[in-house]
Design an enzyme around this catalytic site. Structure first.
Site, mmCIF file in Angstrom:
data_model
loop_
_atom_site.group_PDB
_atom_site.id
_atom_site.type_symbol
_atom_site.label_atom_id
_atom_site.label_comp_id
_atom_site.label_asym_id
_atom_site.label_seq_id
_atom_site.Cartn_x
_atom_site.Cartn_y
_atom_site.Cartn_z
ATOM 1 N N HIS A 119 0.796 -1.232 0.000
ATOM 2 C CA HIS A 119 0.000 0.000 0.000
ATOM 3 C C HIS A 119 0.826 1.278 0.000
ATOM 4 C CE1 HIS A 119 1.016 -0.153 4.263
ATOM 5 N NE2 HIS A 119 0.692 1.109 4.327
HETATM 6 C C1 UD1 Z 1 -1.704 5.429 6.560
HETATM 7 C C2 UD1 Z 1 -0.323 5.813 7.086
HETATM 8 C C3 UD1 Z 1 0.669 4.693 6.790
HETATM 9 C C4 UD1 Z 1 0.170 3.356 7.290
HETATM 10 C C5 UD1 Z 1 -1.209 3.092 6.706
HETATM 11 C C6 UD1 Z 1 -1.786 1.773 7.185
HETATM 12 C C7 UD1 Z 1 0.103 8.235 6.977
HETATM 13 C C8 UD1 Z 1 0.862 9.293 6.255
HETATM 14 N N1 UD1 Z 1 0.154 7.012 6.415
HETATM 15 O O1 UD1 Z 1 -1.596 5.326 5.154
HETATM 16 O O2 UD1 Z 1 1.897 4.990 7.431
HETATM 17 O O3 UD1 Z 1 1.060 2.347 6.887
HETATM 18 O O4 UD1 Z 1 -2.065 4.163 7.108
HETATM 19 O O5 UD1 Z 1 -3.004 1.522 6.600
HETATM 20 O O6 UD1 Z 1 -0.498 8.512 7.983
HETATM 21 N N2 UD1 Z 1 -9.076 5.076 3.003
HETATM 22 C C9 UD1 Z 1 -10.253 4.411 3.011
HETATM 23 N N3 UD1 Z 1 -10.771 4.037 4.226
HETATM 24 C C10 UD1 Z 1 -10.156 4.296 5.399
HETATM 25 C C11 UD1 Z 1 -8.948 4.996 5.362
HETATM 26 C C12 UD1 Z 1 -8.405 5.374 4.167
HETATM 27 O O7 UD1 Z 1 -10.849 4.153 1.980
HETATM 28 O O8 UD1 Z 1 -10.666 3.928 6.461
HETATM 29 C C13 UD1 Z 1 -8.501 5.462 1.704
HETATM 30 C C14 UD1 Z 1 -8.852 6.870 1.360
HETATM 31 O O9 UD1 Z 1 -9.117 6.937 0.016
HETATM 32 C C15 UD1 Z 1 -7.586 7.635 1.653
HETATM 33 C C16 UD1 Z 1 -6.503 6.598 1.393
HETATM 34 O O10 UD1 Z 1 -7.086 5.356 1.760
HETATM 35 O O11 UD1 Z 1 -7.452 8.755 0.871
HETATM 36 C C17 UD1 Z 1 -5.271 6.839 2.197
HETATM 37 O O12 UD1 Z 1 -5.571 6.926 3.592
HETATM 38 P P1 UD1 Z 1 -4.574 7.684 4.587
HETATM 39 O O13 UD1 Z 1 -5.001 7.520 5.978
HETATM 40 O O14 UD1 Z 1 -4.337 9.075 4.093
HETATM 41 O O15 UD1 Z 1 -3.203 6.932 4.342
HETATM 42 P P2 UD1 Z 1 -2.872 5.374 4.249
HETATM 43 O O16 UD1 Z 1 -2.400 5.122 2.851
HETATM 44 O O17 UD1 Z 1 -3.964 4.529 4.793
#
Ligand code: UD1
Length: 367
Positions: free
Chosen positions: A210
């Site tokens: 991811h």
């Molecule tokens: C975040 C952490 C990363 C960790 C990962 C574990 C940061 C910068 N990154 O990355 O270190 O390894 O979590 O999962 O904090 N989304 C959903 N549902 C959710 C959450 C997110 O659909 O419940 C999607 C959204 O489209 C969002 C994207 O995932 O824009 C990214 O989510 P985000 O929390 O920004 O970062 P992660 O890639 O999950």
């Protein structure tokens, strides 16, 4: 100190929950001493990314929920800062505890330190030395603002010293996430996930992917995917997919062969069961490098660097980079039985939370 020490524990994203759990429960058990309050920023909000973990880890509903959701980095960080600032202005806390390296970690440490509320960072000092990773920026900022730095592995002590952090702030306590893993290992062994998915122990590879640097660029993701497709011709690849990655697979129209099995994100116990039974784990996650080391499971990390070098130096992890040839050849080596032996890193013994509590008790005497 005559009153109870009020501690705000801030979690937001999936990898935070298993780190916070043992500390929250250890503080809660010290009745008369500590008053732990659990705040969830809402950075992760899908059932599978958040609530499922609270259920598996037997955590109560958060006391405070900020509901920030997904956004650009600056917007998400800013929303969390505003929310935490409101909480800290409304109620006196003696300490804010943050975990790991996600945006919620950094945002909470900035908001708290500006209000002169001391910050404790669990998993301090890890460095990939790659500032293109958002997590690396979160780590550096959080550590520089923290008053108590709880370190999981020796590299963390070295890195913090090199950055001029005074010795008396640094506490090598071991790994809270591994406390959780040891606590739930037996329960995971009894999970029926293998049956539900029709899997047999040692007969599949487990994949997670991811990192934006691996999945956001079509060429890079396409190359890695090519290697995984070839591996899946030799052994089935079981792939619980992060929502970001699922979108990219669709957007880039990557073919999904029969050998690669896409699954929704897994809950904690089920994922642990899949890790324990895998012949091999392929990942770009930070935490999974540590969990496989603790379990003695073979792990190939699809990244050019790791902020967790102890998993390579002592554990079963190997850093294979992102070249498709290398990913494939190292996977095949493991499938041929050429295994990397590993040991448990120092202080990964299931007692990290007790050590953190001892440090906090001593720290609270001076309040
Ligand atoms: C975040 C952490 C990363 C960790 C990962 C574990 C940061 C910068 N990154 O990355 O270190 O390894 O979590 O999962 O904090 N989304 C959903 N549902 C959710 C959450 C997110 O659909 O419940 C999607 C959204 O489209 C969002 C994207 O995932 O824009 C990214 O989510 P985000 O929390 O920004 O970062 P992660 O890639 O999950």
């Amino acid at each position: 100190m005559n009153t109870r020490v009020k501690v705000l524990l801030v979690v937001g994203a999936r990898p935070n929950f298993m780190k916070a759990m043992p500390l929250y429960k250890a503080l809660k058990a010290k009745t008369g001493w500590f008053d732990p309050i659990l705040l969830h920023t809402g950075q992760h909000y899908d059932y599978e990314m958040s609530k499922a973990f609270f259920e598996d880890l037997e955590l109560p509903e958060p006391d405070i929920y900020l509901n920030v959701g997904s956004d650009t980095h600056a917007r998400q960080t800013a929303k969390i800062m505003v929310g935490i600032e409101d909480v800290l202005l409304g109620e006196k806390f003696h300490l804010v505890v943050v975990f790991g390296d996600v945006n919620s970690t950094m945002a909470a440490s900035i908001a708290a330190s500006k209000l002169h509320v001391p910050v404790a960072h669990v998993e301090a000092g890890l460095r990939s030395f790659d500032r293109r990773m958002p997590e690396e920026i979160n780590r550096v900022v959080t550590d520089v603002l923290s008053d108590l730095l709880f370190v999981t592995e020796p590299s963390g002590i070295r890195n913090l010293k090199n950055e001029g952090i005074p010795n008396d702030k640094i506490h090598f306590v071991g790994n809270l996430m591994i406390d959780t893993l040891f606590l739930y290992r037996d329960k995971a062994a009894r999970s029926d996930v293998m049956e539900r998915l029709g899997l047999r122990p040692q007969k599949y590879a487990l994949l997670t992917l991811h990192r934006p640097s691996n999945v956001d660029d079509p060429q890079k993701f396409g190359e890695i995917w090519g290697a995984l497709m070839e591996i899946s011709e030799v052994i089935p690849v079981v792939f619980p997919v992060h929502p970001r990655t699922r979108r990219r697979i669709e957007e880039f129209q990557l073919p999904v062969p029969y050998g690669i099995r896409l699954l929704p994100p897994m809950s904690y116990i089920d994922f642990l069961a899949l890790e324990m039974n895998a012949r091999l784990v392929l990942t770009d996650s930070g935490g999974i490098q540590e969990e496989t080391t603790a379990l003695g499971v073979q792990c190939l990390t699809i990244r050019e660097n790791t902020e967790r070098p102890v998993t390579v130096e002592v554990g079963t992890n190997q850093l294979v980079g992102t070249s498709p040839e290398r990913i494939k050849s190292e996977a095949l080596r493991i499938l041929e039985g050429k295994l990397k032996s590993g040991k448990l890193p120092e202080l990964w013994d299931g007692h990290a939370a007790e050590r953190v509590v001892r440090v906090l008790e001593e720290w609270a005497q001076a309040l």
